[in-house]
Design an enzyme around this catalytic site. Structure first.
Site, PDB file in Angstrom:
ATOM      1  N   VAL A 265       0.914  -1.145   0.000  1.00  0.00           N
ATOM      2  CA  VAL A 265       0.000   0.000   0.000  1.00  0.00           C
ATOM      3  C   VAL A 265       0.952   1.193   0.000  1.00  0.00           C
ATOM      4  O   VAL A 265       1.480   1.578   1.038  1.00  0.00           O
ATOM      5  CB  VAL A 265      -0.937  -0.005   1.223  1.00  0.00           C
ATOM      6  CG1 VAL A 265      -1.804   1.250   1.244  1.00  0.00           C
ATOM      7  CG2 VAL A 265      -1.806  -1.263   1.226  1.00  0.00           C
ATOM      8  N   PRO A 266       1.227   1.741  -1.186  1.00  0.00           N
ATOM      9  CA  PRO A 266       2.412   2.588  -1.399  1.00  0.00           C
ATOM     10  C   PRO A 266       2.330   4.020  -0.862  1.00  0.00           C
ATOM     11  O   PRO A 266       2.337   4.988  -1.614  1.00  0.00           O
ATOM     12  CB  PRO A 266       2.553   2.575  -2.918  1.00  0.00           C
ATOM     13  CG  PRO A 266       1.148   2.429  -3.418  1.00  0.00           C
ATOM     14  CD  PRO A 266       0.468   1.535  -2.418  1.00  0.00           C
ATOM     15  N   CYS A 267       2.339   4.153   0.455  1.00  0.00           N
ATOM     16  CA  CYS A 267       2.321   5.481   1.060  1.00  0.00           C
ATOM     17  C   CYS A 267       3.618   6.243   0.778  1.00  0.00           C
ATOM     18  O   CYS A 267       3.657   7.461   0.904  1.00  0.00           O
ATOM     19  CB  CYS A 267       2.048   5.388   2.551  1.00  0.00           C
ATOM     20  SG  CYS A 267       3.120   4.261   3.447  1.00  0.00           S
ATOM     21  N   HIS A 268       4.660   5.523   0.343  1.00  0.00           N
ATOM     22  CA  HIS A 268       5.911   6.205  -0.008  1.00  0.00           C
ATOM     23  C   HIS A 268       5.755   7.060  -1.268  1.00  0.00           C
ATOM     24  O   HIS A 268       6.598   7.902  -1.549  1.00  0.00           O
ATOM     25  CB  HIS A 268       7.048   5.189  -0.189  1.00  0.00           C
ATOM     26  CG  HIS A 268       6.845   4.227  -1.313  1.00  0.00           C
ATOM     27  ND1 HIS A 268       6.054   3.090  -1.191  1.00  0.00           N
ATOM     28  CD2 HIS A 268       7.316   4.227  -2.587  1.00  0.00           C
ATOM     29  CE1 HIS A 268       6.057   2.435  -2.342  1.00  0.00           C
ATOM     30  NE2 HIS A 268       6.812   3.110  -3.199  1.00  0.00           N
TER      31      HIS A 268
END
Length: 182
Positions: free
Chosen positions: A136-139
């Site tokens: 879950v690409p919060c980056h």
């Protein structure tokens, strides 16, 4: 009480803790992040479960997919996810998943996609509560000004993840990296 099977996984950028619950990944987070205890408490409480360190086929799958990601061979994850959070947090996390590999968005853009421009701070808080890093690409969230903003794994790790994605996506690595991090 049920259990969440957990394992630790050393990546090229730091150590992750992975957790599986009833055939779904509920945890893939930086082991030494700030708020580690709060995130763990939330997940265990949400699932009425405790962590037990042991192998799990789903964690094995997640590690294989993460290794492919780190080698530049995977852009989309297939491991089934269990997003343990409020309805709003889950909506934010689903929007994060929709941000394509090597792309970025701001909190404001995410709030607009959710048709609630006033929720920028709530979107930022939900992003910070994400317990399934990378997948879950919060980056991929940056500031509205194009600068890096907080990340559970630290800004240096965030920068490396974005560089990895930009270079393996066929983008001009140097130009794109300079755009993102000047």
């Amino acid at each position: 009480m049920s259990q969440i099977n957990i394992q630790y996984f050393k990546t090229p950028f730091g150590e992750l803790i992975l957790g599986a619950f009833n055939g779904e990944l509920c945890l893939c987070d930086w082991r030494y992040r700030k708020m580690r205890a709060a995130v763990d408490k939330r997940i265990q409480s949400w699932l009425d479960s405790v962590y037990v360190e042991q192998t799990d086929p789903l964690i094995t799958q997640a590690i294989a997919e993460l290794e492919q990601y780190f080698s530049g061979a995977r852009q989309v994850f297939e491991v089934p996810l269990l997003l343990a959070g409020t309805e709003f947090q889950q909506q934010v996390w689903q929007h994060l998943i929709s941000i394509k590999y090597a792309q970025t968005a701001s909190y404001l853009e995410l709030a607009r996609k959710m048709h609630n421009q006033q929720a920028v701070r709530a979107v930022a808080a939900a992003n910070g509560a994400n317990a399934i890093s990378i997948i879950v690409p919060c980056h991929r969230i940056i500031g509205s000004d194009g600068k890096l903003v907080g990340y559970a794994g630290g800004l240096a790790v965030k920068k490396k993840l974005l560089q990895l994605e930009n270079c393996t996506a066929g983008n001009d690595c140097l130009t794109r990296t300079l755009e993102l991090f000047d």
